[in-house]
Scaffold this active site. Structure first.
Site, PDB file in Angstrom:
ATOM      1  N   HIS A  24      49.164  36.522  34.763  1.00 33.18           N
ATOM      2  CA  HIS A  24      48.095  36.709  35.938  1.00 33.18           C
ATOM      3  C   HIS A  24      46.957  36.126  35.136  1.00 33.18           C
ATOM      4  O   HIS A  24      46.500  35.934  34.210  1.00 33.18           O
ATOM      5  CB  HIS A  24      47.927  38.170  36.426  1.00 33.18           C
ATOM      6  N   CYS A  25      45.997  35.824  36.422  1.00 32.54           N
ATOM      7  CA  CYS A  25      44.510  35.209  35.961  1.00 32.54           C
ATOM      8  C   CYS A  25      43.810  36.556  36.667  1.00 32.54           C
ATOM      9  O   CYS A  25      43.926  37.607  36.929  1.00 32.54           O
ATOM     10  CB  CYS A  25      44.229  33.942  36.507  1.00 32.54           C
ATOM     11  N   ALA A  26      42.494  36.329  36.915  1.00 30.53           N
ATOM     12  CA  ALA A  26      41.425  37.378  37.405  1.00 30.53           C
ATOM     13  C   ALA A  26      41.749  37.750  38.649  1.00 30.53           C
ATOM     14  O   ALA A  26      41.653  39.043  38.874  1.00 30.53           O
ATOM     15  CB  ALA A  26      40.063  36.894  37.477  1.00 30.53           C
ATOM     16  N   ARG A  28      45.206  36.482  40.451  1.00 30.84           N
ATOM     17  CA  ARG A  28      46.357  36.268  41.002  1.00 30.84           C
ATOM     18  C   ARG A  28      47.374  36.298  40.115  1.00 30.84           C
ATOM     19  O   ARG A  28      47.202  36.301  38.935  1.00 30.84           O
ATOM     20  CB  ARG A  28      46.360  34.683  41.353  1.00 30.84           C
TER      21      ARG A  28
END
Length: 127
Positions: A24-26, A28
């Site tokens: 995951h990112c910030a 998504r």
């Protein structure tokens, strides 16, 4: 946000066996699949707490927002994956253009603050 959103997403993507990578990112949740046809994209989009979906760079992305880390941790607990050990890049070959652009971005991204700062200084001292 729906209770057990991570488990519902897991069901709608075809289960743990269909996931080849998860990270995951910030905002998504990013996943790669064994078989994209098993993913119920319409069902995922209807979940309360999911802002949308997209596919980019060989990754399927579920847009969740700032609560993504909690959903990711729920998915990790419900699967064989381990936090921080999951495969971040999808398997498969990248085409030459994507590889070139990734290389250029990797070179110049760390320099962007320096370039922006020098532009500000130039405006301050040379006008």
């Amino acid at each position: 946000m729906e209770k057990d959103l991570g488990k519902k997403i897991l069901q709608l993507v075809g289960g743990e066996a269909n996931i080849s990578a998860i990270t995951h990112c910030a905002t998504r949740l990013r996943m790669s699949f064994q078989d994209k046809k098993k993913v119920d994209e319409a069902g995922i989009k209807q979940l309360d707490g999911v802002l949308g979906t997209m596919e980019k760079g060989g990754q399927y992305q579920v847009i969740i927002g700032p609560a993504v880390d909690q959903i990711y941790q729920d998915l990790i607990r419900a699967t064989r994956f381990e936090s921080g050990v999951t495969e971040a890049e999808p398997k498969g070959k990248k085409n030459i253009i994507t590889l070139f652009l990734d290389t250029v971005a990797g070179i110049f991204t760390p320099l962007l603050p320096l370039l922006a700062g020098s532009g500000v200084l130039e405006e301050l001292f040379f006008f």
